[in-house]
Enzyme design. Structure first.
Site, PDB file in Angstrom:
ATOM      1  N   CYS A 161       0.904  -1.165  -0.020  1.00  0.00           N
ATOM      2  CA  CYS A 161       0.132  -0.152  -0.071  1.00  0.00           C
ATOM      3  C   CYS A 161       0.864   1.151  -0.087  1.00  0.00           C
ATOM      4  O   CYS A 161       0.451   2.261  -0.382  1.00  0.00           O
ATOM      5  CB  CYS A 161      -0.906   0.105   1.159  1.00  0.00           C
ATOM      6  N   ASP A 184       2.159   2.681   2.528  1.00  0.00           N
ATOM      7  CA  ASP A 184       2.065   3.337   3.809  1.00  0.00           C
ATOM      8  C   ASP A 184       3.432   3.148   4.742  1.00  0.00           C
ATOM      9  O   ASP A 184       4.072   2.213   4.570  1.00  0.00           O
ATOM     10  CB  ASP A 184       1.041   2.906   4.755  1.00  0.00           C
ATOM     11  N   CYS A 208      -2.435  -2.929   8.594  1.00  0.00           N
ATOM     12  CA  CYS A 208      -2.218  -1.723   9.187  1.00  0.00           C
ATOM     13  C   CYS A 208      -1.658  -1.603  10.454  1.00  0.00           C
ATOM     14  O   CYS A 208      -0.660  -0.997  10.818  1.00  0.00           O
ATOM     15  CB  CYS A 208      -3.283  -0.934   8.993  1.00  0.00           C
ATOM     16  N   CYS A 229      -2.882   5.069   5.844  1.00  0.00           N
ATOM     17  CA  CYS A 229      -4.552   5.115   6.044  1.00  0.00           C
ATOM     18  C   CYS A 229      -4.933   5.468   7.274  1.00  0.00           C
ATOM     19  O   CYS A 229      -3.906   5.472   8.326  1.00  0.00           O
ATOM     20  CB  CYS A 229      -4.734   3.969   5.364  1.00  0.00           C
TER      21      CYS A 229
END
Ligand code: FES
Length: 144
Positions: free
Chosen positions: A35, A37, A104, A60
């Protein structure tokens, strides 16, 4: 049921401990190449106690909420407890994350362990690499 718990929304809207510690004793950065991140954790450590912790997350909402909760969970705690913090504990403290957002919270766990490693390395403190794994390529293979 709402996709995100109240706690996730609260920590997303009002993240705790955001920022940088200029004279940090340990810094850890974890990223998810899928992603894109990135999460960075700064630790202040005194006598084996995490006296301060800050984070920067380019990611995110779930990553922001996870970092915020993770910093709250380790602040004031001894290193021995901070190193045991798992993404599961972070997720539980947030009253859950949607399954596709669990990865995450892994960033928080990894960044904290890397920051502890950095602290040990800087102070020539021996540690067991098995207890502080460098996620390296592992993270990209196992978080998706
Ligand atoms: Fe990448 Fe959440 S989507 S950390």
């Amino acid at each position: 049921m709402a996709l995100y718990s109240e706690k996730v929304m609260d920590h997303f809207r009002n993240p705790r401990n955001v920022g940088v510690i200029e004279d940090a004793d340990g810094i850890g950065e974890a990223g998810n190449p899928v992603c894109g991140d990135i999460m960075k954790i700064y630790l202040k450590i005194d006598n084996d106690i995490i006296t301060d912790v800050k984070f920067e997350t380019f990611g995110c909402g779930s990553a922001i909420a996870s970092s915020s909760m993770a910093t709250e969970l380790i602040k004031g705690k001894p290193i021995s407890e901070a190193k045991e913090l798992t993404n599961k504990a972070v997720t539980e403290a947030l009253d859950g994350l949607p399954a596709h957002k669990l990865h995450c919270s892994v960033l928080a766990e990894e960044a904290i362990r890397l920051a502890l490693r950095d602290y040990f390395d800087k102070n020539n403190i021996p540690y067991d690499p098995a207890e502080y794994p460098d996620p390296g390529c592992e993270s990209c293979c196992h978080t998706h």
